[in-house]
Design an enzyme around this catalytic site. Structure first.
Site, short mmCIF file in Angstrom:
data_model
loop_
_atom_site.label_atom_id
_atom_site.label_comp_id
_atom_site.label_asym_id
_atom_site.label_seq_id
_atom_site.Cartn_x
_atom_site.Cartn_y
_atom_site.Cartn_z
N ASP A 11 0.85 -1.23 -0.07
CA ASP A 11 -0.10 0.02 -0.05
C ASP A 11 0.82 1.29 0.17
OD1 ASP A 11 -2.55 -1.41 -0.05
OD2 ASP A 11 -2.08 -1.77 1.98
N LYS A 33 0.91 -8.02 -2.52
CA LYS A 33 -0.74 -7.70 -2.97
C LYS A 33 -0.48 -6.19 -3.33
CE LYS A 33 -4.26 -6.19 -0.16
NZ LYS A 33 -4.80 -5.26 -0.80
N LEU A 61 -8.13 -5.74 -6.83
CA LEU A 61 -8.99 -4.80 -7.65
C LEU A 61 -10.48 -4.70 -7.56
CD1 LEU A 61 -6.75 -4.27 -10.87
CD2 LEU A 61 -6.99 -3.11 -8.80
N LYS A 62 -10.93 -6.05 -6.78
CA LYS A 62 -12.10 -6.09 -6.37
C LYS A 62 -13.03 -5.60 -7.57
CE LYS A 62 -11.34 -5.39 -1.39
NZ LYS A 62 -10.17 -4.87 -1.39
N ILE A 66 -20.73 -4.73 -15.06
CA ILE A 66 -21.48 -5.73 -15.92
C ILE A 66 -20.76 -6.97 -16.27
CG2 ILE A 66 -23.39 -3.84 -16.42
CD1 ILE A 66 -21.93 -3.71 -19.23
N ARG A 206 0.50 -2.73 7.00
CA ARG A 206 1.35 -1.82 7.95
C ARG A 206 2.22 -2.49 9.10
NH1 ARG A 206 -3.90 1.69 8.63
NH2 ARG A 206 -4.79 -0.58 8.50
O1 C5P Z 1 -2.26 -2.40 6.93
P1 C5P Z 1 -3.17 -3.62 6.98
O2 C5P Z 1 -2.42 -5.06 7.56
O3 C5P Z 1 -4.49 -3.20 7.78
O4 C5P Z 1 -3.48 -3.72 5.49
C1 C5P Z 1 -4.40 -4.73 5.23
C2 C5P Z 1 -4.67 -4.95 3.42
O5 C5P Z 1 -5.67 -5.69 3.33
C3 C5P Z 1 -5.00 -3.34 2.74
O6 C5P Z 1 -4.15 -3.42 1.69
C4 C5P Z 1 -6.47 -3.65 2.90
O7 C5P Z 1 -6.93 -2.74 1.73
C5 C5P Z 1 -6.83 -4.86 2.52
N1 C5P Z 1 -7.97 -5.63 2.87
C6 C5P Z 1 -8.69 -5.37 4.32
N2 C5P Z 1 -9.84 -5.85 4.38
C7 C5P Z 1 -10.44 -6.35 3.61
C8 C5P Z 1 -9.92 -6.57 2.20
C9 C5P Z 1 -8.73 -6.09 2.09
O8 C5P Z 1 -7.82 -4.70 5.23
N3 C5P Z 1 -11.81 -7.16 3.81
#
Ligand code: C5P
Length: 228
Positions: A11, A33, A61-62, A66, A206
């Site tokens: 991220d 990711k 990218l979820k 359509i 993080r």
């Molecule tokens: O920094 P952290 O460990 O919280 O990051 C979690 C990652 O997982 C982020 O990239 C976030 O977009 C992703 N994510 C999430 N919960 C979800 C789907 C994806 O935290 N349900």
């Protein structure tokens, strides 16, 4: 257990920051990711660069559109060599994605219910049920629509595993080692708990990417997992 179940969430706002972290982690991490932020700044070129370094890529990218648009977009992802791609857990979206994946190596993961959604959020969408009921419904539909796996909260992993059986991949974000800052994640479990409850992979952002010593942090998590 998957030999190294850690997927590090890149991220970052630029390819250069993401590449610096990948270099610091070296061969301790082989799965990354790429989410919306990095994709918006560095795109598929960055995905291909990771693949050229022998890294596996989870493209988060979820997709939700359509069927024709989903089909065409998934067809563009297949040749990139990304290993995982997320799509929303709606029938028509999942079926279109599965058709476009064909016999390629791309694994499709359905997002069941975003972990930031609570009961009020899903009521607002018109689902008069508990979040766990909607997660279970979506897991059944993911199985029926040819998905390879689901993204789920670690707190739902045990229930999803018993519902889905051994073959569905379960990927859990929202994990934190004991004592680590939670940031905006509210419902978290430790990586070891997630794996014990049936997750195949843990997505970690993080805790690793913002650590003073990211490589040391990965090693600590791997030790934690090995000792569990
Ligand atoms: O920094 P952290 O460990 O919280 O990051 C979690 C990652 O997982 C982020 O990239 C976030 O977009 C992703 N994510 C999430 N919960 C979800 C789907 C994806 O935290 N349900």
């Amino acid at each position: 257990m998957t030999p190294n179940p850690i997927i590090v969430a890149l991220d970052f706002e630029s390819a250069s920051e993401a590449e610096a972290l990948v270099a610091r982690l070296g061969n301790r991490v082989n799965f990354y990711k790429v989410g919306m932020e990095l994709y918006a700044s560095a795109g598929m070129a960055f995905v291909r660069r990771l693949r050229d370094q022998g890294k596996d890529v989870f493209l988060d990218l979820k997709f939700y559109d359509i069927p024709e648009t989903v089909r065409r977009a998934v067809c563009r992802v297949v040749p990139s060599g990304a290993r995982f791609l997320t799509v929303h857990g709606s029938n028509t979206v999942m079926e279109a994605a599965a058709e476009a994946r064909g016999a390629s190596n791309l694994k499709l993961l359905a997002v069941t219910v975003l972990t930031s959604f609570d009961r009020d959020d899903i009521r607002d969408l018109g689902y008069p049920c508990e979040v766990s009921d909607l997660v279970d419904l979506r897991v059944r539909k993911a199985l029926a629509s040819g998905m390879n796996g689901v993204v789920a909260s670690p707190l739902d992993a045990a229930r999803v595993r018993s519902l889905a059986g051994p073959d569905l991949l379960i990927v859990t974000p929202g994990v934190r080692s004991a004592g680590s800052a939670k940031g905006d994640q509210k419902r978290v479990a430790t990586p070891a708990e997630a794996i014990r409850d049936g997750a195949d992979y843990v997505v970690m952002g993080r805790q690793i990417t913002r650590a003073l010593d990211p490589a040391g942090e990965v090693e600590r998590v791997l030790e934690e997992l090995a000792g569990a």
